[in-house]
Write a protein that holds these residues in place. Structure first.
Motif, PDB file in Angstrom:
ATOM      1  N   ASP A 151       0.825  -1.207   0.000  1.00  0.00           N
ATOM      2  CA  ASP A 151       0.000   0.000   0.000  1.00  0.00           C
ATOM      3  C   ASP A 151       0.861   1.260   0.000  1.00  0.00           C
ATOM      4  OD1 ASP A 151      -2.460  -1.131  -0.184  1.00  0.00           O
ATOM      5  OD2 ASP A 151      -2.656  -1.416   1.991  1.00  0.00           O
ATOM      6  N   TYR A 152       0.263   2.322  -0.512  1.00  0.00           N
ATOM      7  CA  TYR A 152       1.007   3.579  -0.589  1.00  0.00           C
ATOM      8  C   TYR A 152       0.028   4.720  -0.379  1.00  0.00           C
ATOM      9  CZ  TYR A 152      -1.191   3.992  -5.182  1.00  0.00           C
ATOM     10  OH  TYR A 152      -2.110   4.077  -6.192  1.00  0.00           O
ATOM     11  N   TYR A 153       0.551   5.912  -0.169  1.00  0.00           N
ATOM     12  CA  TYR A 153      -0.335   7.063  -0.296  1.00  0.00           C
ATOM     13  C   TYR A 153       0.289   8.052  -1.261  1.00  0.00           C
ATOM     14  CZ  TYR A 153       2.510   9.496   3.234  1.00  0.00           C
ATOM     15  OH  TYR A 153       3.532  10.071   3.936  1.00  0.00           O
ATOM     16  N   GLU A 154      -0.558   8.920  -1.792  1.00  0.00           N
ATOM     17  CA  GLU A 154      -0.071   9.849  -2.802  1.00  0.00           C
ATOM     18  C   GLU A 154       0.126  11.230  -2.204  1.00  0.00           C
ATOM     19  OE1 GLU A 154      -1.635   9.548  -7.084  1.00  0.00           O
ATOM     20  OE2 GLU A 154      -3.057   8.389  -5.898  1.00  0.00           O
ATOM     21  N   SER A 155       1.184  11.880  -2.614  1.00  0.00           N
ATOM     22  CA  SER A 155       1.445  13.227  -2.143  1.00  0.00           C
ATOM     23  C   SER A 155       2.248  13.959  -3.208  1.00  0.00           C
ATOM     24  CB  SER A 155       2.222  13.154  -0.826  1.00  0.00           C
ATOM     25  OG  SER A 155       2.867  14.372  -0.573  1.00  0.00           O
ATOM     26  N   ASN A 156       1.755  15.090  -3.649  1.00  0.00           N
ATOM     27  CA  ASN A 156       2.437  15.887  -4.681  1.00  0.00           C
ATOM     28  C   ASN A 156       2.928  15.054  -5.859  1.00  0.00           C
ATOM     29  OD1 ASN A 156       2.175  18.171  -3.071  1.00  0.00           O
ATOM     30  ND2 ASN A 156       4.078  17.683  -1.983  1.00  0.00           N
ATOM     31  N   ASN A 157       2.036  14.300  -6.455  1.00  0.00           N
ATOM     32  CA  ASN A 157       2.433  13.549  -7.648  1.00  0.00           C
ATOM     33  C   ASN A 157       3.387  12.396  -7.380  1.00  0.00           C
ATOM     34  OD1 ASN A 157       1.271  13.955 -10.074  1.00  0.00           O
ATOM     35  ND2 ASN A 157       2.411  15.845 -10.512  1.00  0.00           N
ATOM     36  N   GLU A 158       3.637  12.123  -6.096  1.00  0.00           N
ATOM     37  CA  GLU A 158       4.538  11.018  -5.799  1.00  0.00           C
ATOM     38  C   GLU A 158       3.782   9.939  -5.045  1.00  0.00           C
ATOM     39  OE1 GLU A 158       7.961  12.659  -3.825  1.00  0.00           O
ATOM     40  OE2 GLU A 158       8.838  13.093  -5.792  1.00  0.00           O
ATOM     41  N   MET A 159       4.265   8.712  -5.190  1.00  0.00           N
ATOM     42  CA  MET A 159       3.688   7.608  -4.431  1.00  0.00           C
ATOM     43  C   MET A 159       4.649   7.320  -3.281  1.00  0.00           C
ATOM     44  SD  MET A 159       2.942   5.121  -7.684  1.00  0.00           S
ATOM     45  CE  MET A 159       1.901   3.910  -6.872  1.00  0.00           C
ATOM     46  N   LEU A 160       4.102   7.162  -2.073  1.00  0.00           N
ATOM     47  CA  LEU A 160       4.975   6.898  -0.927  1.00  0.00           C
ATOM     48  C   LEU A 160       4.716   5.496  -0.370  1.00  0.00           C
ATOM     49  CD1 LEU A 160       4.627  10.479   0.220  1.00  0.00           C
ATOM     50  CD2 LEU A 160       6.865   9.360   0.125  1.00  0.00           C
ATOM     51  N   PHE A 161       5.770   4.677  -0.407  1.00  0.00           N
ATOM     52  CA  PHE A 161       5.682   3.276   0.017  1.00  0.00           C
ATOM     53  C   PHE A 161       6.543   3.031   1.255  1.00  0.00           C
ATOM     54  CE2 PHE A 161       5.026   3.163  -4.567  1.00  0.00           C
ATOM     55  CZ  PHE A 161       3.970   2.280  -4.708  1.00  0.00           C
ATOM     56  N   SER A 162       6.294   1.910   1.937  1.00  0.00           N
ATOM     57  CA  SER A 162       7.270   1.418   2.908  1.00  0.00           C
ATOM     58  C   SER A 162       8.467   0.931   2.108  1.00  0.00           C
ATOM     59  CB  SER A 162       6.711   0.237   3.697  1.00  0.00           C
ATOM     60  OG  SER A 162       5.719   0.657   4.549  1.00  0.00           O
ATOM     61  N   CYS A 163       9.662   1.289   2.554  1.00  0.00           N
ATOM     62  CA  CYS A 163      10.851   0.977   1.770  1.00  0.00           C
ATOM     63  C   CYS A 163      11.239  -0.498   1.935  1.00  0.00           C
ATOM     64  CB  CYS A 163      11.999   1.871   2.224  1.00  0.00           C
ATOM     65  SG  CYS A 163      13.576   1.407   1.518  1.00  0.00           S
ATOM     66  N   PRO A 164      11.345  -1.238   0.834  1.00  0.00           N
ATOM     67  CA  PRO A 164      11.714  -2.651   0.939  1.00  0.00           C
ATOM     68  C   PRO A 164      13.197  -2.849   1.249  1.00  0.00           C
ATOM     69  CG  PRO A 164      11.426  -2.027  -1.357  1.00  0.00           C
ATOM     70  CD  PRO A 164      11.078  -0.814  -0.538  1.00  0.00           C
ATOM     71  N   PHE A 165      13.985  -1.776   1.170  1.00  0.00           N
ATOM     72  CA  PHE A 165      15.420  -1.920   1.447  1.00  0.00           C
ATOM     73  C   PHE A 165      15.701  -1.817   2.944  1.00  0.00           C
ATOM     74  CE2 PHE A 165      15.087  -0.484  -2.909  1.00  0.00           C
ATOM     75  CZ  PHE A 165      15.933  -1.374  -3.560  1.00  0.00           C
ATOM     76  N   CYS A 166      15.046  -0.864   3.609  1.00  0.00           N
ATOM     77  CA  CYS A 166      15.323  -0.688   5.040  1.00  0.00           C
ATOM     78  C   CYS A 166      14.141  -1.124   5.905  1.00  0.00           C
ATOM     79  CB  CYS A 166      15.696   0.758   5.345  1.00  0.00           C
ATOM     80  SG  CYS A 166      14.361   1.936   5.048  1.00  0.00           S
ATOM     81  N   ASP A 167      13.015  -1.470   5.263  1.00  0.00           N
ATOM     82  CA  ASP A 167      11.840  -1.942   6.005  1.00  0.00           C
ATOM     83  C   ASP A 167      11.349  -0.955   7.055  1.00  0.00           C
ATOM     84  OD1 ASP A 167      11.352  -4.307   4.730  1.00  0.00           O
ATOM     85  OD2 ASP A 167      12.820  -5.421   5.929  1.00  0.00           O
ATOM     86  N   HIS A 168      11.584   0.324   6.852  1.00  0.00           N
ATOM     87  CA  HIS A 168      11.101   1.305   7.817  1.00  0.00           C
ATOM     88  C   HIS A 168       9.574   1.269   7.856  1.00  0.00           C
ATOM     89  CE1 HIS A 168      10.546   5.209   9.833  1.00  0.00           C
ATOM     90  NE2 HIS A 168      11.745   4.946  10.343  1.00  0.00           N
TER      91      HIS A 168
END
Ligand SMILES: [Zn+2]
Length: 312
Positions: free
Chosen positions: A15-32
């Motif tokens: 899942d993600y949310y949208e903000s200013n034309n960008e999609m924001l995801f949980s990072c699969p590299f650092c799992d934050h």
């Protein structure tokens, strides 16, 4: 309305949310736990604000975390050459370091939609060997429905950049030979390097099915060995990666040489007891985990003791 690209990315990254034309995801590299990795489809860039992982092409994320099906949906099938009749092409032998490999003719991911006799049989074979659907999915395993590799489970391997660098083709119908793999120099490639994290301990095993049994961060040496000029060795040394050796019980000599090599370079080595089983692939998952946990540290005098034991 989510676009086709957004839907694919949600399938791959969650899942993600949208903000200013960008999609924001949980990072699969650092799992934050916070959604701090921004993906900008218009600019075709992505970046995690926590761990600084970033890239100039979203294709990379699809290649690294997507399934073969996702790659197809994303339009990367041309690159993987699913329909290519010349199933394997080698690069120029001279001067070209990276060999070009294509998936064999008739390759279909095991979880492609629709019904297929070959896929059903291959899936049945994999499940019978004790692999669950999630593992099969993550390995991007497929099957060939026609051509030279018909009747074989294909497990593709991708290099650091997400380009195909190898595949194994294992018969599920008792055909000969058991494996039909491309002739590629194993010293200059790492099986599925794309999914390997050299900042965490790696487990070195014999074959791809062993690696699948271990799960994460296992690298098969594919019947080869490890020498100081091999790519895998370079990666381990430059990252100071701790190593678990889990080769077949009968690969004693080879194992000894590999352990010695790592110790000479100051790499932490632990030996996993594989006795009592033909290979890791035939061990129950719990046994594998338990034996990795109880692996013997080869540093200090332990390696010496092992040598003495053999002589005695
Ligand atoms: Zn991150």
């Amino acid at each position: 309305m989510a676009t086709k690209e957004q839907k694919i990315l949600r399938k791959i990254l969650g899942d993600y949310y949208e903000s200013n034309n960008e999609m924001l995801f949980s990072c699969p590299f650092c799992d934050h736990h916070k959604k701090k990795m921004s993906v900008n489809l218009d600019k075709n860039v992505w970046k995690c604000w926590v761990c600084d992982s970033s890239g100039r092409s979203i294709d990379f994320l699809v290649k690294k975390f997507g399934t073969t099906e996702d790659l197809k949906d994303w339009g990367l099938d041309r690159e993987l050459n699913f329909e290519n009749i010349e199933f394997i092409l080698y690069g120029e032998k001279v001067e070209v370091k990276k060999e070009t490999i294509f998936l064999p003719e008739g390759f279909v991911p095991l979880f492609a939609p629709g019904r297929s006799y070959h896929r059903q049989r291959a899936l049945k074979y994999m499940r019978k060997r004790g692999y669950d659907d999630d593992q099969i999915f993550r390995m991007k395993a497929g099957v060939c429905t026609k051509g030279e590799y018909k009747g074989r489970v294909i497990v593709p391997s991708f290099d650091e950049q997400g380009d195909l660098n190898y595949f194994i083709a294992r018969t599920y119908a008792n055909d000969f030979p058991k494996y039909k793999n491309p002739k590629v120099s194993k010293s200059s490639m790492i099986f599925n390097e794309l999914t390997i994290n050299f900042n965490r301990p790696i487990i070195i095993v014999e074959g791809v099915f062993d690696a699948m049994r271990v799960g994460q961060n296992a690298i098969p040496i594919l019947g080869s060995t490890i020498k100081s000029d091999h790519l895998l060795f370079e990666r381990i040394v430059e990252n100071r990666t701790p190593v678990y050796i889990a080769l077949d019980e009968d690969a004693h000599k080879k194992e000894k040489k590999i352990i010695e090599l790592f110790l000479n370079y100051g790499i932490d080595v632990k030996k996993v007891d594989t006795s009592g089983y033909e290979d890791i692939a035939t061990m129950p998952r719990e046994v594998v985990e338990e034996r990795i946990e109880n692996a013997t540290d080869m540093g200090g005098l332990n390696f010496l003791y092992q040598l003495i034991e053999e002589v005695a």
